[in-house]
Design an enzyme around this catalytic site. Sequence first.
Site, PDB file in Angstrom:
ATOM      1  N   ASN A 171      -5.057  -0.176  36.230  1.00 26.27           N
ATOM      2  CA  ASN A 171      -5.457   1.168  36.665  1.00 26.27           C
ATOM      3  C   ASN A 171      -6.278   1.297  37.821  1.00 26.27           C
ATOM      4  O   ASN A 171      -7.241   2.040  37.937  1.00 26.27           O
ATOM      5  CB  ASN A 171      -6.408   1.140  35.453  1.00 26.27           C
ATOM      6  CG  ASN A 171      -7.532   0.580  35.282  1.00 26.27           C
ATOM      7  OD1 ASN A 171      -7.565  -0.486  35.802  1.00 26.27           O
ATOM      8  ND2 ASN A 171      -8.422   1.090  34.441  1.00 26.27           N
ATOM      9  N   TYR A 186      -1.884   9.556  48.096  1.00 21.98           N
ATOM     10  CA  TYR A 186      -2.110   9.346  46.499  1.00 21.98           C
ATOM     11  C   TYR A 186      -0.861   9.668  45.762  1.00 21.98           C
ATOM     12  O   TYR A 186      -0.337   8.863  45.005  1.00 21.98           O
ATOM     13  CB  TYR A 186      -3.273  10.310  46.031  1.00 21.98           C
ATOM     14  CG  TYR A 186      -3.760   9.869  44.676  1.00 21.98           C
ATOM     15  CD1 TYR A 186      -4.650   8.792  44.380  1.00 21.98           C
ATOM     16  CD2 TYR A 186      -3.601  10.763  43.620  1.00 21.98           C
ATOM     17  CE1 TYR A 186      -4.919   8.230  43.094  1.00 21.98           C
ATOM     18  CE2 TYR A 186      -4.059  10.470  42.434  1.00 21.98           C
ATOM     19  CZ  TYR A 186      -4.597   9.338  42.248  1.00 21.98           C
ATOM     20  OH  TYR A 186      -4.984   9.187  40.976  1.00 21.98           O
ATOM     21  N   SER A 187      -0.396  10.945  46.030  1.00 18.83           N
ATOM     22  CA  SER A 187       0.866  11.185  45.440  1.00 18.83           C
ATOM     23  C   SER A 187       1.977  10.222  45.671  1.00 18.83           C
ATOM     24  O   SER A 187       2.880   9.875  44.500  1.00 18.83           O
ATOM     25  CB  SER A 187       1.455  12.588  45.911  1.00 18.83           C
ATOM     26  OG  SER A 187       0.385  13.792  45.521  1.00 18.83           O
ATOM     27  N   ALA A 188       2.330   9.814  46.835  1.00 18.65           N
ATOM     28  CA  ALA A 188       3.308   8.747  47.172  1.00 18.65           C
ATOM     29  C   ALA A 188       2.947   7.461  46.317  1.00 18.65           C
ATOM     30  O   ALA A 188       3.695   7.042  45.814  1.00 18.65           O
ATOM     31  CB  ALA A 188       3.340   8.549  48.788  1.00 18.65           C
ATOM     32  N   LYS A 201       1.333   6.965  43.602  1.00 18.40           N
ATOM     33  CA  LYS A 201       1.518   7.274  42.020  1.00 18.40           C
ATOM     34  C   LYS A 201       2.826   7.371  41.900  1.00 18.40           C
ATOM     35  O   LYS A 201       3.437   7.005  40.813  1.00 18.40           O
ATOM     36  CB  LYS A 201       0.519   8.400  41.868  1.00 18.40           C
ATOM     37  CG  LYS A 201      -1.015   7.896  41.667  1.00 18.40           C
ATOM     38  CD  LYS A 201      -1.275   6.447  41.071  1.00 18.40           C
ATOM     39  CE  LYS A 201      -2.856   6.267  41.004  1.00 18.40           C
ATOM     40  NZ  LYS A 201      -3.295   4.932  40.254  1.00 18.40           N
ATOM     41  N   SER A 213      -0.198   9.027  37.953  1.00 15.99           N
ATOM     42  CA  SER A 213      -1.102  10.424  38.070  1.00 15.99           C
ATOM     43  C   SER A 213      -0.116  11.806  37.780  1.00 15.99           C
ATOM     44  O   SER A 213       1.111  11.356  38.443  1.00 15.99           O
ATOM     45  CB  SER A 213      -1.799  10.542  39.298  1.00 15.99           C
ATOM     46  OG  SER A 213      -2.535  11.785  39.197  1.00 15.99           O
ATOM     47  N   ASP A 261     -10.221  -8.225  44.733  1.00 17.55           N
ATOM     48  CA  ASP A 261      -9.801  -6.946  45.173  1.00 17.55           C
ATOM     49  C   ASP A 261      -8.264  -6.971  45.115  1.00 17.55           C
ATOM     50  O   ASP A 261      -7.554  -7.833  45.440  1.00 17.55           O
ATOM     51  CB  ASP A 261     -10.171  -6.931  46.770  1.00 17.55           C
ATOM     52  CG  ASP A 261      -9.486  -5.582  47.427  1.00 17.55           C
ATOM     53  OD1 ASP A 261      -8.893  -4.813  46.840  1.00 17.55           O
ATOM     54  OD2 ASP A 261      -9.831  -5.432  48.563  1.00 17.55           O
ATOM     55  N   VAL A 262      -7.692  -6.209  44.253  1.00 20.74           N
ATOM     56  CA  VAL A 262      -6.347  -6.146  43.670  1.00 20.74           C
ATOM     57  C   VAL A 262      -5.404  -5.960  45.104  1.00 20.74           C
ATOM     58  O   VAL A 262      -4.176  -6.319  45.321  1.00 20.74           O
ATOM     59  CB  VAL A 262      -5.981  -5.073  42.717  1.00 20.74           C
ATOM     60  CG1 VAL A 262      -6.526  -5.281  41.413  1.00 20.74           C
ATOM     61  CG2 VAL A 262      -6.134  -3.527  43.413  1.00 20.74           C
TER      62      VAL A 262
END
Length: 190
Positions: free
Chosen positions: A60, A125-127, A129, A112, A33-34
Amino acid sequence: PVIVHYNASAAEAEKVAADIVAAGGRAELVRFDVADFDSSSAAIAQLLTDPRPIGVLVNNAGVTADAPFPAMTREQWRSVITTSLDGFYNVTQPLSMQMVRLRWGRIINLSSVSGVVGNRGQVNYSAAKAGIIGATKALAQEMAKRNVTVNAVAPGPVDTDMFQRALAQGTPLDEVIKHIPMRRIGTPEE
């Protein structure tokens, strides 16, 4: 060999490895688990015992846990940030020193378009990426003099299981497509 990392999708990882072998290459599977520092450290330490250097790294790993920000739980925030940003650190940091010593390496980070322009219901998610983009820019400056390149790719929506889950959670496809210049969802093959 290509080291194929996975955490939860053993069957998919085995298929990727089989495709590599069928194309004439060699593949090795590794599971951890990364987002977990100790798990990542142990697995990477084991990989680094192989005398063959790891010269190319593709970061990724990513997850989504979409919700409007006022309703977003701490766990939704943490799972996305931890997988993307801590995962980047947990994997890249131990491998970067080997690249520095070799004076050669390639690090490719998957970000992304959400990290560039933001996306409703995806503040986490935006933060995450956007953080990958910032980390890529800074690390590229640190590593360039050692002949190690660090780049990010920021694709728009791609027809993956993760994207299909977002649609199932209520993301309107027509709203997504109107922001894509080609007016269609990308494919993994692209």
